[in-house]
Every structure is written in structure tokens, then in C-alpha cells.
Design an enzyme around this catalytic site. Structure first.
Site, PDB file in Angstrom:
ATOM      1  N   SER A 135       0.780  -1.089  -0.080  1.00  0.00           N
ATOM      2  CA  SER A 135       0.017  -0.101  -0.022  1.00  0.00           C
ATOM      3  C   SER A 135       0.808   1.506   0.039  1.00  0.00           C
ATOM      4  CB  SER A 135      -1.113  -0.007   1.278  1.00  0.00           C
ATOM      5  OG  SER A 135      -1.570   1.079   1.382  1.00  0.00           O
ATOM      6  N   LYS A 161      -0.926  -0.657  -4.628  1.00  0.00           N
ATOM      7  CA  LYS A 161      -2.023   0.004  -4.456  1.00  0.00           C
ATOM      8  C   LYS A 161      -1.838   1.263  -4.100  1.00  0.00           C
ATOM      9  CE  LYS A 161      -4.508   0.093   0.272  1.00  0.00           C
ATOM     10  NZ  LYS A 161      -5.446  -0.952   1.146  1.00  0.00           N
ATOM     11  N   LEU A 162      -2.550   2.447  -4.595  1.00  0.00           N
ATOM     12  CA  LEU A 162      -2.261   3.713  -4.365  1.00  0.00           C
ATOM     13  C   LEU A 162      -3.488   4.101  -3.343  1.00  0.00           C
ATOM     14  CD1 LEU A 162      -1.151   5.043  -7.962  1.00  0.00           C
ATOM     15  CD2 LEU A 162       0.231   4.215  -6.217  1.00  0.00           C
ATOM     16  N   LYS A 163      -3.034   4.933  -2.508  1.00  0.00           N
ATOM     17  CA  LYS A 163      -4.014   5.751  -1.695  1.00  0.00           C
ATOM     18  C   LYS A 163      -4.481   6.964  -2.432  1.00  0.00           C
ATOM     19  CE  LYS A 163      -4.327   3.615   2.083  1.00  0.00           C
ATOM     20  NZ  LYS A 163      -5.453   2.938   2.650  1.00  0.00           N
ATOM     21  N   ASP A 189      -7.261   2.979  -3.282  1.00  0.00           N
ATOM     22  CA  ASP A 189      -7.940   3.021  -2.127  1.00  0.00           C
ATOM     23  C   ASP A 189      -8.090   4.263  -1.628  1.00  0.00           C
ATOM     24  OD1 ASP A 189      -9.118   2.637   0.267  1.00  0.00           O
ATOM     25  OD2 ASP A 189      -7.256   1.745   1.384  1.00  0.00           O
ATOM     26  N   ASN A 191     -10.585   5.181   0.820  1.00  0.00           N
ATOM     27  CA  ASN A 191     -10.933   5.240   2.269  1.00  0.00           C
ATOM     28  C   ASN A 191     -11.957   6.328   2.398  1.00  0.00           C
ATOM     29  OD1 ASN A 191      -7.540   4.722   3.040  1.00  0.00           O
ATOM     30  ND2 ASN A 191      -9.009   3.567   4.140  1.00  0.00           N
ATOM     31  N   GLU A 214     -11.046   0.848  -3.935  1.00  0.00           N
ATOM     32  CA  GLU A 214     -11.481   0.394  -2.595  1.00  0.00           C
ATOM     33  C   GLU A 214     -12.088   1.465  -1.807  1.00  0.00           C
ATOM     34  OE1 GLU A 214      -8.133  -1.084  -0.765  1.00  0.00           O
ATOM     35  OE2 GLU A 214      -9.069  -1.333   1.227  1.00  0.00           O
ATOM     36  N   ASP A 239     -14.212  -2.272   2.057  1.00  0.00           N
ATOM     37  CA  ASP A 239     -13.447  -2.429   3.166  1.00  0.00           C
ATOM     38  C   ASP A 239     -14.139  -1.711   4.406  1.00  0.00           C
ATOM     39  OD1 ASP A 239     -11.554  -2.251   5.334  1.00  0.00           O
ATOM     40  OD2 ASP A 239      -9.991  -0.842   4.372  1.00  0.00           O
ATOM     41  N   LYS A 263     -10.387  -7.613   6.769  1.00  0.00           N
ATOM     42  CA  LYS A 263      -9.513  -7.118   7.986  1.00  0.00           C
ATOM     43  C   LYS A 263      -9.846  -7.583   9.191  1.00  0.00           C
ATOM     44  CE  LYS A 263      -7.854  -2.881   6.215  1.00  0.00           C
ATOM     45  NZ  LYS A 263      -8.100  -1.362   5.968  1.00  0.00           N
ATOM     46  N   GLY A 291      -4.484  -4.923   5.499  1.00  0.00           N
ATOM     47  CA  GLY A 291      -3.413  -4.547   6.476  1.00  0.00           C
ATOM     48  C   GLY A 291      -3.613  -3.401   7.529  1.00  0.00           C
ATOM     49  N   ILE A 293      -1.056  -2.144   9.371  1.00  0.00           N
ATOM     50  CA  ILE A 293       0.110  -1.646   9.798  1.00  0.00           C
ATOM     51  C   ILE A 293       0.334  -2.551  11.069  1.00  0.00           C
ATOM     52  CG2 ILE A 293       1.776   0.357  10.339  1.00  0.00           C
ATOM     53  CD1 ILE A 293      -0.017   2.135   8.926  1.00  0.00           C
TER      54      ILE A 293
HETATM   55  O1  NPG Z   1      -0.039  -2.746   4.557  1.00  0.00           O
HETATM   56  O2  NPG Z   1      -0.529  -2.754   6.932  1.00  0.00           O
HETATM   57  C1  NPG Z   1      -0.663  -2.273   5.600  1.00  0.00           C
HETATM   58  C2  NPG Z   1      -1.365  -1.021   5.462  1.00  0.00           C
HETATM   59  C3  NPG Z   1      -2.416  -1.284   4.317  1.00  0.00           C
HETATM   60  O3  NPG Z   1      -3.158   0.965   3.591  1.00  0.00           O
HETATM   61  C4  NPG Z   1      -3.178   0.074   4.473  1.00  0.00           C
HETATM   62  N1  NPG Z   1      -4.003   0.218   5.350  1.00  0.00           N
HETATM   63  O4  NPG Z   1      -7.001   1.894   4.977  1.00  0.00           O
HETATM   64  O5  NPG Z   1      -6.391  -0.077   4.551  1.00  0.00           O
HETATM   65  C5  NPG Z   1      -6.206   1.037   4.778  1.00  0.00           C
HETATM   66  C6  NPG Z   1      -4.868   1.232   5.779  1.00  0.00           C
HETATM   67  C7  NPG Z   1      -5.126   1.452   7.186  1.00  0.00           C
HETATM   68  C8  NPG Z   1      -3.884   1.341   7.971  1.00  0.00           C
HETATM   69  C9  NPG Z   1      -6.409   1.383   7.685  1.00  0.00           C
HETATM   70  C10 NPG Z   1      -3.970   1.676   9.373  1.00  0.00           C
HETATM   71  C11 NPG Z   1      -6.389   1.586   9.149  1.00  0.00           C
HETATM   72  C12 NPG Z   1      -5.216   1.596  10.044  1.00  0.00           C
END
Ligand code: NPG
Length: 368
Positions: A135, A161-163, A189, A191, A214, A239, A263, A291, A293
Site C-alpha cells: 500500500s 495499491k495507491l492511496k 484505495d 478510504n 476500494e 473495506d 481485515k 493490513g 500496519i
Molecule cells: O500494509 O498494513 C498495511 C497497510 C495497508 O493501507 C493500508 N491500510 O485503509 O487499508 C487502509 C490502511 C489502514 C492502516 C487502515 C491503518 C487503518 C489503520
């Protein structure tokens, strides 16, 4: 199995680089770890909640409070505890899925370690290793983004994956396609950063043949996603909106998504995560493992989950060094774009005591 107590540990770990998403920038990861001590041995849990309620309504202080006040006492009172009893025992407490997930993970780890069974085997793994995506946060400039993406492709990641957010969507996608070609697996993604009035802008992503977009719209707007799906070609993946197997079934039935990000923290634990997987598989809907983190503990469990047969897309199961210079377990290292599924009992990994001590900022013991 009888639960004797739960140790709560708050840890703080610096990130290798700031991670910016549409909901904020993180420079460090502060999270809650749990050590469940039982009559059969101990187990580890990790909570996905962040310090602020920006991704979901849960946040670290709130998780700690609900664990201390309601969830842990309910399990301490149970005589014959098993991991499968955790969710029913906690069901009367509404919501708080991330807190419940962490507690169930710790009990499941203790139970599996006692029986010498790995998470992968218990969940239904069919692979020894999983392909990994990465990500990529929102960057200040396109050239910097291209450097970062190039570095991850050199590392061997098989999917990028690009935010995205309004103002950082079509141009970064175009630049990555132009530099790295049409063959790389690419997805975005949001969000929850868009609304239905953004349909024309989201249609501009159609020519780039993305694997998926996403969570473009807000968490509760499942019908909005179904409406959006009629206007864009890019497959929608949910998500934030998918918080249980039931909500996954509803979203699929309504035509709100063609793909689901699973998740475990978000859906209340690894056992419910498997049910989300099963519901999606029954509908022919591909899933992938998201994920949050994670440290090596959560990462170990996520990699095990990602090795189930319905996980047909690479997940955000990146190597430890994607976020941390030094993990609290033995690091997960990418080999040919894949991570090995741990095969030892339970999670198959444990925290390295000195590393854990270094990152722990607070510690407390809950017992009856
Ligand atoms: O690789 O752990 C990883 C991070 C992947 O982008 C990622 N996570 O919105 O999916 C998400 C984001 C996230 C991270 C969401 C931390 C919530 C807490």
C-alpha cells in the site's frame, strides 16, 4: 481452558516513512497488544485500532477501556473457555469489534499453541506462502511517488495499491501506468473520500484497467456503492463497509461490491474473517487480506488467513520492513514477492522480549 488474566501493553513504533491516507498522516504506530494467560499456556493478540477514531469509530484508549471494563471480565468469568466461545460470550456488548478481535486472537493463539496447531491449519490454509502487495501513501509529488513505487517493484511486490483522495487520483494513476506499464497489478484505495457527485471524476479512472477501487464512498453508504457501480467500469471493493459476514452478504446481494477486503480486526476476529471468506467464496467474490500496519504478531495471523483458497488477490501483507526498521518478532522478509505462512503452533511467532520492552510505553495486568 480457564483464563487467569490478560496483560495489556501499549506499544509505540516509529514508521520508516510517514504514511498519508485520505484520513490523515501517520509517523508512528501506537497500538495495543494483549497477552492472555490461561490454564493451558499463553497467547498473543494485537488490536488494529489507531490512536484517533479516523479510520473507524474505535481508538486505542476506547479499546483499552472497553476491554478493562466489560470484555476481559466477561471472559475471566467463563469456566470452560475456548476461542469459539469468545464471540458468543461477548455478543451482548454491542460493537467494539476491534477490541473483541484482539481478545479472541489472544485466546485462539493460546488454544492453538496448547494443541500444537498453527493458525493457518486451524483457519483452513491451502498454501505455504502468499503473494504480497503493498500500500503506497499519498505523496507530495508525482516524481517522489514514482521513485517509491519503483522501489517496491524492485523489492518484488506483485501488486501496487495507491492511496487516493480528491486532487490525488487520476494523475498519480496515469503516471504509474505510463512509467511501469499496463501489466503491473494496480489498484486504488479512497478510504471513503468521495461522494456520488464525484462520478465523473471516478469515471476518469476507467481507462487505466485497475484491479479495483476500494471504498470510494462512506462506510454506511452501501446503496451508494451499488449506484456508483452502475456508472464506473472499475470493480468496487469494500473495506470499511464490511464489518461482518452478514454485512458482506448484504453488500454482495445489493451489487455494492465485486471484491471484498478482509481485515480481521474490522470484522471482530479471525473466526468471523473466515466466515466472510466463506460467504464471498460461495458467491464467487474474490477476497484479499487488508493490513493495519501490524507488528509481526498481526502480520503472522494475516498471512495465515491470506493462505485460504478464496484469497485469490494479493493482499496488503507486506514485509515487516515496509513499515518498521525493526519489528517486535523475527521480521517477515519478502522472498520472490511472497511471504511464508508460519507453520509453528499458534501464530508461529512470539515477541522478542528485549524488542518488546523497547517499544512498550505502558503495561497493565487484568485479572479477577
Ligand atoms: O500494509 O498494513 C498495511 C497497510 C495497508 O493501507 C493500508 N491500510 O485503509 O487499508 C487502509 C490502511 C489502514 C492502516 C487502515 C491503518 C487503518 C489503520
Amino acid at each position: 481452558m480457564k483464563l487467569s488474566g490478560v496483560e495489556l501493553r501499549r506499544v509505540r513504533m516509529p514508521l520508516v516513512a510517514p504514511f498519508r491516507t485520505s484520513f490523515g498522516t501517520q509517523n508512528q504506530r501506537e497500538l495495543l497488544l494483549l497477552r492472555a494467560v490461561t490454564s493451558e499456556g499463553e497467547g498473543w493478540g494485537e488490536c488494529g485500532a489507531m490512536v484517533d477514531p479516523l479510520y473507524s469509530s474505535e481508538y486505542v484508549d476506547g479499546v483499552e477501556h472497553v476491554l478493562r471494563t466489560f470484555l476481559v471480565p466477561a471472559l475471566l468469568a467463563a469456566d470452560d473457555l475456548t476461542a469459539h466461545k469468545v464471540a458468543p460470550l461477548l455478543a451482548k456488548f454491542k460493537g467494539h469489534r476491534m477490541a473483541k478481535a484482539a481478545l479472541e486472537m489472544a485466546v485462539l493463539d493460546a488454544e492453538l499453541r496448547a494443541h500444537g496447531i498453527s493458525f493457518g491449519t486451524a483457519l483452513g490454509s491451502t498454501k505455504d506462502s502468499v503473494p504480497c502487495g503493498v500500500s503506497v501513501g499519498i505523496m507530495e509529488t508525482i516524481p517522489h511517488l514514482l521513485d517509491v513505487v519503483g522501489g517496491y517493484l524492485d523489492d518484488g511486490y506483485v501488486r501496487i495499491k495507491l492511496k487516493i483522495e480528491p486532487g490525488w487520483d487520476v494523475e498519480p494513476v496515469r503516471a504509474v501506468r505510463e512509467r511501469f506499464g499496463d501489466d503491473i497489478l494496480l489498484q486504488v484505495d479512497a478510504n471513503t473520500a468521495y461522494t456520488l457527485s464525484d462520478v465523473p471524476q471516478l469515471q476518469r479512472l476507467d481507462p487505466f484497467e485497475l484491479l479495483l477501487i476500494e471504498q470510494p464512498l462512506e462506510e454506511e453508504d452501501v446503496l451508494g456503492h451499488a449506484e456508483l457501480a452502475k456508472h464506473i467500469r472499475t470493480p468496487i471493493c469494500l473495506d470499511e463497509s464490511v464489518v461482518s459476514a452478514r454485512s458482506a452478504a448484504d453488500a454482495i446481494r445489493l451489487g455494492a461490491c465485486r471484491i471484498v477486503n478482509i481485515k480481521p480486526s474490522r470484522v471482530g476476529g479471525y473466526l468471523e474473517a473466515r466466515r466472510v471468506h466463506d460467504v464471498c467464496a460461495a458467491h464467487g467474490v474474490p477476497v484479499w487480506c487488508g493490513g493495519m500496519i501490524e507488528t509481526g504478531l498481526g502480520r503472522a495471523a494475516n498471512v495465515a488467513l491470506a493462505s485460504l483458497p478464496g484469497f485469490t488477490l494479493p493482499g496488503d501483507t507486506s514485509a515487516s520492513d515496509r513499515f518498521y526498521t525493526s519489528d517486535i518478532t523475527e521480521p517477515f522478509v519478502l522472498e520472490g514477492g511472497r511471504l511464508p505462512v508460519p507453520s509453528g503452533p499458534g501464530l508461529g511467532v512470539t515477541p522478542i522480549p528485549e524488542r518488546l520492552a523497547e517499544v512498550t510505553t505502558e503495561q497493565s495486568w487484568l485479572a479477577s
